[in-house]
Design a protein around this motif. Structure first.
Motif, PDB file in Angstrom:
ATOM      1  N   VAL A 175       0.836  -1.207   0.000  1.00  0.00           N
ATOM      2  CA  VAL A 175       0.000   0.000   0.000  1.00  0.00           C
ATOM      3  C   VAL A 175       0.868   1.253   0.000  1.00  0.00           C
ATOM      4  O   VAL A 175       0.640   2.187  -0.782  1.00  0.00           O
ATOM      5  CB  VAL A 175      -0.951   0.000   1.222  1.00  0.00           C
ATOM      6  N   ALA A 176       1.874   1.275   0.867  1.00  0.00           N
ATOM      7  CA  ALA A 176       2.762   2.437   0.940  1.00  0.00           C
ATOM      8  C   ALA A 176       3.463   2.669  -0.394  1.00  0.00           C
ATOM      9  O   ALA A 176       3.585   3.803  -0.862  1.00  0.00           O
ATOM     10  CB  ALA A 176       3.786   2.239   2.059  1.00  0.00           C
ATOM     11  N   ASN A 177       3.918   1.597  -1.005  1.00  0.00           N
ATOM     12  CA  ASN A 177       4.594   1.704  -2.295  1.00  0.00           C
ATOM     13  C   ASN A 177       3.664   2.265  -3.358  1.00  0.00           C
ATOM     14  O   ASN A 177       4.057   3.137  -4.157  1.00  0.00           O
ATOM     15  CB  ASN A 177       5.111   0.329  -2.710  1.00  0.00           C
ATOM     16  N   ASN A 178       2.414   1.802  -3.383  1.00  0.00           N
ATOM     17  CA  ASN A 178       1.447   2.298  -4.359  1.00  0.00           C
ATOM     18  C   ASN A 178       1.135   3.775  -4.140  1.00  0.00           C
ATOM     19  O   ASN A 178       0.958   4.533  -5.097  1.00  0.00           O
ATOM     20  CB  ASN A 178       0.161   1.478  -4.292  1.00  0.00           C
ATOM     21  N   LEU A 179       1.064   4.186  -2.892  1.00  0.00           N
ATOM     22  CA  LEU A 179       0.785   5.589  -2.580  1.00  0.00           C
ATOM     23  C   LEU A 179       1.933   6.491  -3.040  1.00  0.00           C
ATOM     24  O   LEU A 179       1.705   7.567  -3.601  1.00  0.00           O
ATOM     25  CB  LEU A 179       0.550   5.757  -1.075  1.00  0.00           C
ATOM     26  N   ILE A 180       3.160   6.050  -2.785  1.00  0.00           N
ATOM     27  CA  ILE A 180       4.323   6.828  -3.229  1.00  0.00           C
ATOM     28  C   ILE A 180       4.320   6.972  -4.747  1.00  0.00           C
ATOM     29  O   ILE A 180       4.485   8.070  -5.294  1.00  0.00           O
ATOM     30  CB  ILE A 180       5.635   6.166  -2.749  1.00  0.00           C
ATOM     31  N   TRP A 181       4.089   5.858  -5.446  1.00  0.00           N
ATOM     32  CA  TRP A 181       4.157   5.902  -6.905  1.00  0.00           C
ATOM     33  C   TRP A 181       2.948   6.592  -7.526  1.00  0.00           C
ATOM     34  O   TRP A 181       3.053   7.177  -8.615  1.00  0.00           O
ATOM     35  CB  TRP A 181       4.339   4.496  -7.470  1.00  0.00           C
ATOM     36  N   LEU A 182       1.829   6.576  -6.848  1.00  0.00           N
ATOM     37  CA  LEU A 182       0.667   7.332  -7.318  1.00  0.00           C
ATOM     38  C   LEU A 182       1.047   8.795  -7.496  1.00  0.00           C
ATOM     39  O   LEU A 182       0.810   9.403  -8.554  1.00  0.00           O
ATOM     40  CB  LEU A 182      -0.487   7.191  -6.325  1.00  0.00           C
ATOM     41  N   ASP A 183       1.658   9.376  -6.468  1.00  0.00           N
ATOM     42  CA  ASP A 183       2.012  10.790  -6.550  1.00  0.00           C
ATOM     43  C   ASP A 183       3.230  11.037  -7.428  1.00  0.00           C
ATOM     44  O   ASP A 183       3.342  12.102  -8.054  1.00  0.00           O
ATOM     45  CB  ASP A 183       2.228  11.368  -5.151  1.00  0.00           C
ATOM     46  N   ARG A 184       4.128  10.080  -7.483  1.00  0.00           N
ATOM     47  CA  ARG A 184       5.273  10.239  -8.390  1.00  0.00           C
ATOM     48  C   ARG A 184       4.793  10.330  -9.831  1.00  0.00           C
ATOM     49  O   ARG A 184       5.250  11.185 -10.604  1.00  0.00           O
ATOM     50  CB  ARG A 184       6.257   9.085  -8.221  1.00  0.00           C
ATOM     51  N   TYR A 185       3.868   9.468 -10.202  1.00  0.00           N
ATOM     52  CA  TYR A 185       3.355   9.491 -11.571  1.00  0.00           C
ATOM     53  C   TYR A 185       2.610  10.789 -11.871  1.00  0.00           C
ATOM     54  O   TYR A 185       2.787  11.393 -12.937  1.00  0.00           O
ATOM     55  CB  TYR A 185       2.444   8.293 -11.814  1.00  0.00           C
ATOM     56  N   MET A 186       1.776  11.240 -10.941  1.00  0.00           N
ATOM     57  CA  MET A 186       1.014  12.465 -11.182  1.00  0.00           C
ATOM     58  C   MET A 186       1.926  13.687 -11.253  1.00  0.00           C
ATOM     59  O   MET A 186       1.704  14.587 -12.066  1.00  0.00           O
ATOM     60  CB  MET A 186      -0.051  12.634 -10.106  1.00  0.00           C
ATOM     61  N   GLU A 187       2.955  13.717 -10.433  1.00  0.00           N
ATOM     62  CA  GLU A 187       3.918  14.821 -10.480  1.00  0.00           C
ATOM     63  C   GLU A 187       4.702  14.797 -11.787  1.00  0.00           C
ATOM     64  O   GLU A 187       4.936  15.836 -12.409  1.00  0.00           O
ATOM     65  CB  GLU A 187       4.883  14.724  -9.294  1.00  0.00           C
ATOM     66  N   ARG A 188       5.088  13.616 -12.238  1.00  0.00           N
ATOM     67  CA  ARG A 188       5.827  13.492 -13.494  1.00  0.00           C
ATOM     68  C   ARG A 188       4.962  13.920 -14.673  1.00  0.00           C
ATOM     69  O   ARG A 188       5.426  14.643 -15.564  1.00  0.00           O
ATOM     70  CB  ARG A 188       6.307  12.051 -13.690  1.00  0.00           C
ATOM     71  N   GLY A 189       3.705  13.494 -14.682  1.00  0.00           N
ATOM     72  CA  GLY A 189       2.801  13.885 -15.758  1.00  0.00           C
ATOM     73  C   GLY A 189       2.619  15.389 -15.828  1.00  0.00           C
ATOM     74  O   GLY A 189       2.647  15.988 -16.912  1.00  0.00           O
ATOM     75  N   ASN A 190       2.451  16.005 -14.669  1.00  0.00           N
ATOM     76  CA  ASN A 190       2.292  17.449 -14.613  1.00  0.00           C
ATOM     77  C   ASN A 190       3.533  18.156 -15.154  1.00  0.00           C
ATOM     78  O   ASN A 190       3.439  19.132 -15.909  1.00  0.00           O
ATOM     79  CB  ASN A 190       2.036  17.876 -13.168  1.00  0.00           C
ATOM     80  N   SER A 191       4.705  17.654 -14.793  1.00  0.00           N
ATOM     81  CA  SER A 191       5.959  18.254 -15.251  1.00  0.00           C
ATOM     82  C   SER A 191       6.106  18.140 -16.767  1.00  0.00           C
ATOM     83  O   SER A 191       6.540  19.085 -17.431  1.00  0.00           O
ATOM     84  CB  SER A 191       7.147  17.568 -14.562  1.00  0.00           C
ATOM     85  N   ILE A 192       5.749  16.993 -17.314  1.00  0.00           N
ATOM     86  CA  ILE A 192       5.864  16.787 -18.759  1.00  0.00           C
ATOM     87  C   ILE A 192       4.934  17.733 -19.511  1.00  0.00           C
ATOM     88  O   ILE A 192       5.317  18.341 -20.517  1.00  0.00           O
ATOM     89  CB  ILE A 192       5.567  15.316 -19.123  1.00  0.00           C
ATOM     90  N   ILE A 193       3.711  17.876 -19.030  1.00  0.00           N
ATOM     91  CA  ILE A 193       2.759  18.769 -19.689  1.00  0.00           C
ATOM     92  C   ILE A 193       3.249  20.209 -19.643  1.00  0.00           C
ATOM     93  O   ILE A 193       3.165  20.946 -20.636  1.00  0.00           O
ATOM     94  CB  ILE A 193       1.364  18.635 -19.051  1.00  0.00           C
ATOM     95  N   ASN A 194       3.783  20.633 -18.497  1.00  0.00           N
ATOM     96  CA  ASN A 194       4.348  21.982 -18.393  1.00  0.00           C
ATOM     97  C   ASN A 194       5.440  22.189 -19.426  1.00  0.00           C
ATOM     98  O   ASN A 194       5.509  23.231 -20.091  1.00  0.00           O
ATOM     99  CB  ASN A 194       4.935  22.203 -16.991  1.00  0.00           C
ATOM    100  N   LEU A 195       6.311  21.196 -19.559  1.00  0.00           N
ATOM    101  CA  LEU A 195       7.433  21.305 -20.476  1.00  0.00           C
ATOM    102  C   LEU A 195       6.968  21.337 -21.932  1.00  0.00           C
ATOM    103  O   LEU A 195       7.487  22.104 -22.749  1.00  0.00           O
ATOM    104  CB  LEU A 195       8.386  20.125 -20.257  1.00  0.00           C
ATOM    105  N   LEU A 196       5.975  20.520 -22.270  1.00  0.00           N
ATOM    106  CA  LEU A 196       5.444  20.501 -23.631  1.00  0.00           C
ATOM    107  C   LEU A 196       4.806  21.849 -23.987  1.00  0.00           C
ATOM    108  O   LEU A 196       5.023  22.384 -25.085  1.00  0.00           O
ATOM    109  CB  LEU A 196       4.412  19.388 -23.782  1.00  0.00           C
ATOM    110  N   LYS A 197       4.040  22.383 -23.069  1.00  0.00           N
ATOM    111  CA  LYS A 197       3.365  23.660 -23.316  1.00  0.00           C
ATOM    112  C   LYS A 197       4.375  24.790 -23.492  1.00  0.00           C
ATOM    113  O   LYS A 197       4.280  25.588 -24.436  1.00  0.00           O
ATOM    114  CB  LYS A 197       2.415  23.975 -22.155  1.00  0.00           C
TER     115      LYS A 197
END
Length: 309
Positions: A5-27
Motif C-alpha cells: 500500500v505504501a509503495n502504491n501511494l508513493i508511486w501514485l504521486d510520483r506518476y502524477m507529479e511526473r505527468g504534470n511536469s511533462i505537460i508543463n514542459l510541452l506547453k
C-alpha cells in the motif's frame, strides 16, 4: 500499513507529479519553439523521457505532443503515466479520498477517448495541453482539501517531492546542454528564462531580481530558495518533514534516512555559487540526483523490506 500500500501511494504521486511536469514542459516548449525553433527543439525533451533504446525523434510540434501524450509504446507518455497512477489509486482506494479517486479515474477516461488525438491535431495545442493540466490541478487541489492527514498523505507527499527534485534536476540538465552549445549571452539568457518558466518561477524571479537573467541568480533560486515551491531546497525540506512524520508514527525506522536528508539539505543550503562553478554545475546536479536515489533506496530498505506484505 502494508508495504504494498505504501509503495502504491508513493508511486501514485510520483506518476502524477511526473505527468504534470511533462505537460508543463510541452506547453512551454511549444510556445518557445514557435518563435525560435533553432533554440528550442523537441529532440532533447523526447530523449530525456525516452528509453535509451528508443531512437524516435521528430521536430514536428504536433507529432511530438502526440507521441508524448498518446503513444502506448513510450513508457513516459501521459496515457501510460495516468494509467499506472490509476492502477495504483484503484488498489488503495480505501486509503485515499473518494474525490481523489474520481479525479484520477475521470482523467483516465478523458485520455482514452478515441477522438482526443484528432482534437489535438485539429485544435489549438495550447488549449489541449491546458485541458490535461487542469486534471493535475484538480488532483493537487483535491489532495490538499480532501485527503486525511495521516500515513497515506505522508507517503504520497514523499513520492511527490522525490519526483519533483528529479524533474527539477532533469530540466536544469537539459538547459545546461543547450547553454554549453553557445557563447552568445542573449541566447543563454533565453535558456535561463525558459528554465524558470518551466518551473513556474519566472514572476518570482522578476520580483527579486529586476535585472537580466544571470546564471548565479537563477541557480540560487532553483536550488537554494527557501520559499519557492519548486526549488530543490524547498522540496528537500518538505520531504524531510513528511519522512519525520512517518518516523514519529512508527511507519518508518530512523536508520540513516535522517542523516541522508540532513546531508543533502546542508549541501544545498551551504554550497556557494563559487563552489558550484568549481565542481561544475553538471556534477552538482548529478550529486543531488545520486543523493535522492540513495534516499529512495533507504526508504525501500527500512520500510518495504521489513513491513508486512
Amino acid at each position: 500499513m502494508l508495504s504494498r500500500v505504501a509503495n502504491n501511494l508513493i508511486w501514485l504521486d510520483r506518476y502524477m507529479e511526473r505527468g504534470n511536469s511533462i505537460i508543463n514542459l510541452l506547453k512551454l516548449n511549444f510556445n518557445a519553439n514557435q518563435d525560435s525553433p533553432e533554440l528550442f527543439p523537441w529532440a532533447p525533451i523526447i530523449k530525456n523521457y525516452n528509453d535509451p533504446k528508443n531512437k524516435y525523434t521528430t521536430e514536428d510540434p504536433i507529432e511530438c505532443i502526440d507521441y508524448m501524450v498518446f503513444n502506448i509504446d513510450h513508457g513516459n507518455s501521459i496515457i501510460n503515466i495516468v494509467t499506472r497512477a490509476r492502477e495504483n489509486a484503484r488498489s488503495v482506494q480505501e486509503h485515499i479520498s473518494r474525490e481523489l479517486w474520481l479525479c484520477i479515474n475521470n482523467y483516465y477516461l478523458f485520455l482514452t477517448d478515441k477522438t482526443l488525438p484528432q482534437q489535438l491535431r485539429e485544435g489549438d495545442p495550447i488549449l489541449f495541453l491546458d485541458r490535461l493540466k487542469s486534471y493535475h490541478m484538480m488532483y493537487q487541489g483535491n489532495m490538499d482539501l480532501t485527503q486525511e492527514r495521516g500515513p497515506s498523505y505522508y507517503f504520497m507527499n514523499v513520492g511527490k517531492y522525490l519526483e519533483r527534485v528529479i524533474q527539477i534536476s532533469d530540466y536544469t540538465a537539459i538547459k545546461l546542454v543547450e547553454i554549453s552549445k553557445t557563447t552568445d549571452r542573449l541566447e543563454q539568457t533565453f535558456y535561463w528564462k525558459n528554465l524558470l518558466l518551466s518551473l513556474g518561477g519566472y514572476q518570482l524571479y522578476l520580483k527579486k531580481h529586476k535585472s537580466a537573467f544571470t546564471e548565479s541568480h537563477v541557480i540560487t533560486m532553483v536550488f537554494q530558495d527557501k520559499l519557492f515551491p519548486r526549488s530543490v531546497y524547498y522540496c528537500i525540506n518538505k520531504l524531510y518533514t513528511h519522512i519525520q512524520k512517518l518516523i514519529e508514527i512508527q511507519e518508518l525506522e530512523k536508520n540513516n534516512l535522517e542523516f541522508l536528508l540532513g546531508k543533502l539539505e546542508s549541501t544545498i543550503k551551504y554550497t556557494t555559487i563559487d563552489s558550484i562553478n568549481e565542481q561544475g554545475l553538471e556534477n552538482f546536479i548529478q550529486g543531488i540526483k545520486d543523493d535522492i536515489r540513495n534516499i529512495s533506496l533507504s526508504i525501500n530498505t527500512v520500510y518495504f523490506s521489513h513491513a508486512n506484505s
